[in-house]
Design an enzyme around this catalytic site. Structure first.
Site, PDB file in Angstrom:
ATOM      1  N   ALA A 193     -13.323 -34.985 -37.810  1.00  0.00           N
ATOM      2  CA  ALA A 193     -13.916 -33.651 -37.836  1.00  0.00           C
ATOM      3  C   ALA A 193     -15.416 -33.838 -37.993  1.00  0.00           C
ATOM      4  O   ALA A 193     -15.879 -34.469 -38.934  1.00  0.00           O
ATOM      5  CB  ALA A 193     -13.350 -32.846 -39.003  1.00  0.00           C
ATOM      6  N   SER A 194     -16.186 -33.301 -37.051  1.00  0.00           N
ATOM      7  CA  SER A 194     -17.623 -33.524 -37.037  1.00  0.00           C
ATOM      8  C   SER A 194     -18.306 -32.871 -38.232  1.00  0.00           C
ATOM      9  O   SER A 194     -17.766 -31.960 -38.862  1.00  0.00           O
ATOM     10  CB  SER A 194     -18.228 -32.981 -35.749  1.00  0.00           C
ATOM     11  OG  SER A 194     -17.676 -33.624 -34.624  1.00  0.00           O
ATOM     12  N   VAL A 195     -19.507 -33.333 -38.532  1.00  0.00           N
ATOM     13  CA  VAL A 195     -20.330 -32.745 -39.590  1.00  0.00           C
ATOM     14  C   VAL A 195     -20.578 -31.271 -39.258  1.00  0.00           C
ATOM     15  O   VAL A 195     -21.028 -30.954 -38.151  1.00  0.00           O
ATOM     16  CB  VAL A 195     -21.672 -33.497 -39.703  1.00  0.00           C
ATOM     17  CG1 VAL A 195     -22.558 -32.853 -40.756  1.00  0.00           C
ATOM     18  CG2 VAL A 195     -21.440 -34.967 -40.009  1.00  0.00           C
TER      19      VAL A 195
END
Length: 399
Positions: free
Chosen positions: A70-72
């Site tokens: 899950a990206s920043v």
């Protein structure tokens, strides 16, 4: 006794934190406050779901980088701002991840359409499951190599990639409508930038370039990583079109030919200087990335690079130079001075060339290049600027 914050409070707090560092379009802020990130990270502590950090959802047994994460959140918000998806748009996402980004896109396009593809069956299933549970069953999830795109729902008004892309495949060109936007973490010369591009006939033209970092897409092999010492604690990252002789460079950093030089450029403690790297790639094909591990630093094998894991470097023959940072003088506002360390036969000249790049950036630190991308199959014509050729696309950078 303090009360445990709710998911809504944590989510709004995260968005407020992002807004304290950058402005966002009203619609992007709205969907970031609305879509519950924790719903796409089942089993994770609520507080961790709402920190501005990436979360791994599938480890890579063959390497240090995760297969999917899950990206920043602040990067997610930045890329959505770049994409500028509108109600009714038909959007393709390459890299399904947790499904969270697809849910945000679904909120942005309303009655439009969102398709997300992922090469990994476990990741695609995770995204499908969480999207259904969170009420976004209208998002189409396809298990497929993202480089092939999703022809079923083309043409697309918007395409966004949430994996690092080294070359823009022809399939994406063929499925992006004229006037449509492509946002992707594009990789060249060892760096990754989130680039916002608009299609104008057979060209993609940028209007935004932002530093970021993403897991590389599976299936592109144009980047090389080679050790520069026997312990593999110092490595150089470069592109397949670059003239890098790893054998000639082996043990260059261990010799006694160190030449250090300081620029006239100073930076503050929180002031980014990654623009040096970007500026250098717009004129110099010798730009690579130097990676120095903590083990190498502890042993004092090299003078400390500016950012040990990813410092810009110039490589030529048996020589290289990389950027350094020194705390010099009594300037409290900008206490750090950028410099260069050169090694090898031509290390001194390379160090001075790197200083020239540093000072060119320093003269206009806010400047961002225009990136124009054209298909490699098209005949080159009329573009001014520095060209970087790849198998399927040609990048031209102009300041």
């Amino acid at each position: 006794m303090s009360q445990t914050p709710t998911a809504d409070e944590l989510r709004n707090g995260l968005v407020d934190e992002i807004l304290s560092r950058r402005s966002l379009p009203a619609e992007v802020e709205r969907v970031m406050r609305r879509v519950p990130r924790d719903a796409f990270l089942p089993g994770l502590e609520l507080e961790k779901a709402y920190t501005d950090q990436a979360v791994t959802i599938k480890e890579n047994p063959d390497g240090p980088l995760a297969l999917s994460c899950a990206s920043v959140p602040s990067i997610v918000a930045m890329m959505l701002a770049q994409l500028d998806a509108q109600p009714g748009d038909n959007v393709l996402e390459v890299g399904a991840g947790t499904g969270y980004n697809a849910a945000l896109l679904a909120e942005l396009v309303g009655a439009g359409r969102v398709t997300t593809v992922d090469i990994d069956s476990d990741v695609a299933l995770h995204a499908r499951t969480t999207l259904n549970t969170a009420g976004y069953s209208r998002v189409k999830v396809i298990e497929r190599d993202g480089l092939l795109s999703a022809w079923e729902n083309a043409p697309y008004d918007r395409i966004i990639a949430t994996v690092g892309v080294w070359d823009i495949p022809v399939t994406w060109w063929n499925q992006l409508a004229d006037g449509g936007r492509l946002v992707l973490p594009l990789r060249w010369r060892g760096q990754t930038r989130s680039v916002a591009l608009t299609r104008r006939g057979n060209s993609l033209v940028s209007d935004g370039v932002e530093l970021c970092g993403f897991v590389p897409i599976i299936g592109q092999s144009g980047e090389r990583t080679e050790p520069l010492n026997t312990d593999s604690t110092i490595r150089v990252h470069y592109d397949e079109d670059q003239d890098v002789d790893v054998d000639a460079l082996t043990d260059t950093l261990a010799d006694a030919s160190l030449h250090e030089v300081l620029s006239d450029c100073r930076v503050g403690g929180e002031e980014p200087f990654d623009g040096v790297w970007l500026r250098a790639t717009a004129s110099d094909d010798r730009v690579c990335r130097l990676e120095v591990t903590p083990e190498a630093l502890e042993k004092g094998l090299v003078r400390r690079p500016a950012i040990p894991v990813r410092s810009p470097a110039l490589v030529e023959g048996d020589s290289l130079a990389y950027m350094t940072v020194h705390r010099e003088g009594a300037d409290l506002e900008r206490p750090f001075q950028l410099g260069a360390a050169g090694y090898g036969t031509n290390g001194k000249a390379l160090a001075h060339d790197l200083i020239a790049h540093i000072e060119a950036w320093s003269a206009d630190r806010a400047a961002v290049p225009r990136l124009t991308v054209t298909p490699t199959a098209d005949a080159a014509g009329g573009l001014s600027g520095h060209m970087i050729g790849k198998p399927e696309s040609r990048l031209t950078l102009t300041y």
